[in-house]
Motif scaffolding. Sequence first.
Motif, mmCIF file in Angstrom:
data_model
loop_
_atom_site.group_PDB
_atom_site.id
_atom_site.type_symbol
_atom_site.label_atom_id
_atom_site.label_comp_id
_atom_site.label_asym_id
_atom_site.label_seq_id
_atom_site.Cartn_x
_atom_site.Cartn_y
_atom_site.Cartn_z
ATOM 1 N N ASN A 188 -36.133 14.427 -14.484
ATOM 2 C CA ASN A 188 -36.157 15.751 -15.111
ATOM 3 C C ASN A 188 -37.107 15.791 -16.309
ATOM 4 O O ASN A 188 -36.800 16.352 -17.376
ATOM 5 C CB ASN A 188 -34.748 16.165 -15.542
ATOM 6 C CG ASN A 188 -33.826 16.360 -14.349
ATOM 7 O OD1 ASN A 188 -34.224 16.913 -13.319
ATOM 8 N ND2 ASN A 188 -32.592 15.880 -14.472
ATOM 9 N N ILE A 189 -38.268 15.172 -16.155
ATOM 10 C CA ILE A 189 -39.282 15.173 -17.203
ATOM 11 C C ILE A 189 -40.379 16.151 -16.798
ATOM 12 O O ILE A 189 -40.958 16.038 -15.711
ATOM 13 C CB ILE A 189 -39.882 13.764 -17.406
ATOM 14 C CG1 ILE A 189 -38.791 12.761 -17.806
ATOM 15 C CG2 ILE A 189 -40.985 13.790 -18.461
ATOM 16 C CD1 ILE A 189 -39.276 11.331 -17.878
ATOM 17 N N ALA A 190 -40.679 17.098 -17.664
ATOM 18 C CA ALA A 190 -41.775 18.047 -17.410
ATOM 19 C C ALA A 190 -43.092 17.320 -17.635
ATOM 20 O O ALA A 190 -43.402 16.904 -18.753
ATOM 21 C CB ALA A 190 -41.656 19.252 -18.344
ATOM 22 N N PHE A 191 -43.877 17.166 -16.585
ATOM 23 C CA PHE A 191 -45.080 16.333 -16.641
ATOM 24 C C PHE A 191 -46.319 17.181 -16.385
ATOM 25 O O PHE A 191 -46.342 18.032 -15.500
ATOM 26 C CB PHE A 191 -44.994 15.226 -15.590
ATOM 27 C CG PHE A 191 -46.237 14.405 -15.479
ATOM 28 C CD1 PHE A 191 -46.614 13.540 -16.493
ATOM 29 C CD2 PHE A 191 -47.044 14.485 -14.345
ATOM 30 C CE1 PHE A 191 -47.763 12.773 -16.383
ATOM 31 C CE2 PHE A 191 -48.186 13.718 -14.225
ATOM 32 C CZ PHE A 191 -48.553 12.858 -15.252
ATOM 33 N N ALA A 242 -43.776 14.940 -20.889
ATOM 34 C CA ALA A 242 -44.774 13.871 -20.915
ATOM 35 C C ALA A 242 -46.117 14.455 -20.491
ATOM 36 O O ALA A 242 -46.184 15.361 -19.663
ATOM 37 C CB ALA A 242 -44.377 12.736 -19.980
ATOM 38 N N THR A 243 -47.179 13.914 -21.072
ATOM 39 C CA THR A 243 -48.535 14.403 -20.795
ATOM 40 C C THR A 243 -49.471 13.212 -20.613
ATOM 41 O O THR A 243 -49.367 12.213 -21.341
ATOM 42 C CB THR A 243 -49.060 15.269 -21.957
ATOM 43 O OG1 THR A 243 -48.170 16.351 -22.181
ATOM 44 C CG2 THR A 243 -50.448 15.820 -21.634
ATOM 45 N N MET A 244 -50.386 13.360 -19.653
ATOM 46 C CA MET A 244 -51.460 12.393 -19.487
ATOM 47 C C MET A 244 -52.788 13.137 -19.590
ATOM 48 O O MET A 244 -52.991 14.137 -18.908
ATOM 49 C CB MET A 244 -51.354 11.663 -18.137
ATOM 50 C CG MET A 244 -52.481 10.654 -17.915
ATOM 51 S SD MET A 244 -52.436 9.898 -16.263
ATOM 52 C CE MET A 244 -50.873 9.051 -16.347
ATOM 53 N N ARG A 245 -53.702 12.639 -20.453
ATOM 54 C CA ARG A 245 -54.988 13.294 -20.645
ATOM 55 C C ARG A 245 -56.128 12.321 -20.366
ATOM 56 O O ARG A 245 -56.075 11.161 -20.804
ATOM 57 C CB ARG A 245 -55.134 13.826 -22.081
ATOM 58 C CG ARG A 245 -54.145 14.884 -22.474
ATOM 59 C CD ARG A 245 -54.632 15.657 -23.701
ATOM 60 N NE ARG A 245 -55.032 14.793 -24.798
ATOM 61 C CZ ARG A 245 -54.213 14.290 -25.714
ATOM 62 N NH1 ARG A 245 -52.919 14.571 -25.652
ATOM 63 N NH2 ARG A 245 -54.661 13.522 -26.688
ATOM 64 N N PHE A 246 -57.138 12.790 -19.655
ATOM 65 C CA PHE A 246 -58.375 12.047 -19.440
ATOM 66 C C PHE A 246 -59.494 12.790 -20.181
ATOM 67 O O PHE A 246 -59.736 13.970 -19.915
ATOM 68 C CB PHE A 246 -58.730 11.963 -17.959
ATOM 69 C CG PHE A 246 -57.925 10.956 -17.198
ATOM 70 C CD1 PHE A 246 -58.477 9.744 -16.829
ATOM 71 C CD2 PHE A 246 -56.598 11.211 -16.859
ATOM 72 C CE1 PHE A 246 -57.751 8.803 -16.129
ATOM 73 C CE2 PHE A 246 -55.855 10.281 -16.154
ATOM 74 C CZ PHE A 246 -56.436 9.070 -15.796
#
Length: 640
Positions: free
Chosen positions: A531-534, A575-579
């Motif tokens: 249940n993590i907004a990604f 959670a966020t992932m950035r390139f």
Amino acid sequence: MKIRYWLLMLGLLGSSPLATAQASRTLDSLLTYLRMHPATDTTYLKVMDKVAIELIYKKADYARADSLSRQMAEVASKAGNWTKLVAAHRNRAAINLLKADYEQAMVFFQKTLETAEQHNLPRQLIYGAMCNLIIGHDKLQHNEEVIQLATRAIEYQERYQLKPRSPLPPRLIGEALVRLGRQQQAIPYYQQAGAIFRELGDERGTAIFENQTGDFYLELKQPQPALAHFRQSLQLAERLQFELLQADALDGVANALRLLKRPAEAMPYAHRALAIAQKQDNKLGTSTSYGTMGQLYQAQLDYPNAETYLKKAIALAEKNGYKDDLKRYTQALADLFAEQNKYQQAYVVQLKNNKLTDSTTAVRTNAEVQRLLAKYEADKRETQIRLLQNERQLQQQEADRTRWQRNALLAGGALLVLLGAATTAWLLNRARVRRLQEAQQIRKQIAHDLHDEVGSTLSSISLLSGMVNDLIAQKRPESAERAIQKINTDARQILEAIDEIIWTINPGNDSLQRVALRLKEYAQPLMESKNIAFSLVDDPGLDHLPISMDVRRNLYLVAKEAINNLIKYSEATQATMRFEHQNNQLKVVIEDNGRGFDVNQASLRTGQQSMRDRASAMGGSLTVQSAVGSGTKLELVVGQ
């Protein structure tokens, strides 16, 4: 016990470690000297080196030896004593080699050579550092590098007429050729090494070489000639009162006799090897002797004693970090239980061996696949460049002929055109054949490494299958169902491992956009399960930004490890992932709003050191920012 006498060759950087240890004062008196004198002068460094050698080769006390060698490197650097700095690096390389941490050993072997060359140390010292680096490549089975560097060492020795000649380079070229399946080409190099030993009149070196040759024949599954060489080595070692080599030779004789189906005859040799190892307080030798005795008892169907000695070998190897012995005898114990139809016990031990394999062999073989493929791609590009240069040269020559021989006969012009076309066709065909040969060799290597990758898991599946039959016969359907579920899980893991390897070597994935997409596909279902907004944010220019296979693989593994840690420990809701790509740098940022942790204390999050090592291998850096209750931010920066 092959690895121990390899380390005798490290004496090329100075005097022989064993000879130095035997000629030195007792270890206690050396330690007293270090306590009573300031750490400043050359004598102090010499004593530190002697103590480290005693701890490594006679006590197998690697923790103390490594700590002392670290201090030795610091003192030598401050004093500008580059020779002793080389010795400190050599000692740390030897420790990691004995512990089967070959990658780390290579780091220090490389430092010995770089230090020696940078400070223009004596040529004999530089040559010795080359030889030690060859040993590191040999342990990692970098066969082409062994052949290239050993050939360079031989040329260096001949150019400067260094004496005495060393048999190590031809010996290791021979072994590399054997591993490449070129046994006949290896024989002259073995003969050359033997001739050098005889030329030197070096009985100690000859005894070591005989022992190595015995191992050579064991690897070829030829125990009869192996036995003859081990016996010759033993005879020389006994005359020289060379107890360390006596133990190696005795162990070799025992294993050769075991393969010849003569275990009862072999047992006294194994007992003698064990007695010497225990007398010397040599824990590595003791572990190996325990393992050999366990296998001999197994060959005699004395299963209780076989189990006892194999468990002793495993316990000692585990306690002291002897990775090779630990994997070898854990697998032997699993095989022993399977031979007795004790599938439940065999399965438990096999799982342990699988973990050992996953943490060492599988990682190393995957890295080797990537190294070979990268080398192939580089060679292919160089070939294409040479072909283009040849074609341009031919075109320029043709233009010159046209300009200066305008009135030449038509037949002569036609002949030149035909000759140019034939030459170009020949060059293209030769390059094409070469590329096909290289591709075939890499295909064979990949097939071999895939076999290593999945072999241990398949062993587990095989053992579980045997258990299922027994459980069904015992009318235990619930236990049988659990075993079948485990078989399904293991099979899926194999498929995932193969899929990951295939994705890594596929040139169609050589862009950052493809890396980002795969990471999103990996992370999305895991995030949803918690249940993590990604969200994933990437630079539109990533789609056209190429990336090498090695960087792509390491980047993917670092991000994957970070995602796993986030899922397991963060308790985050977002959670966020950035390139990002700017100023010729790639930046990957992974953030969460979870519970965070104290970065200055040991963390439950695993793999941080592995991630930093991978970042370093890419020429980049990894930083982790976190505090209790404030989430975590991981930032990976790689230059382009």
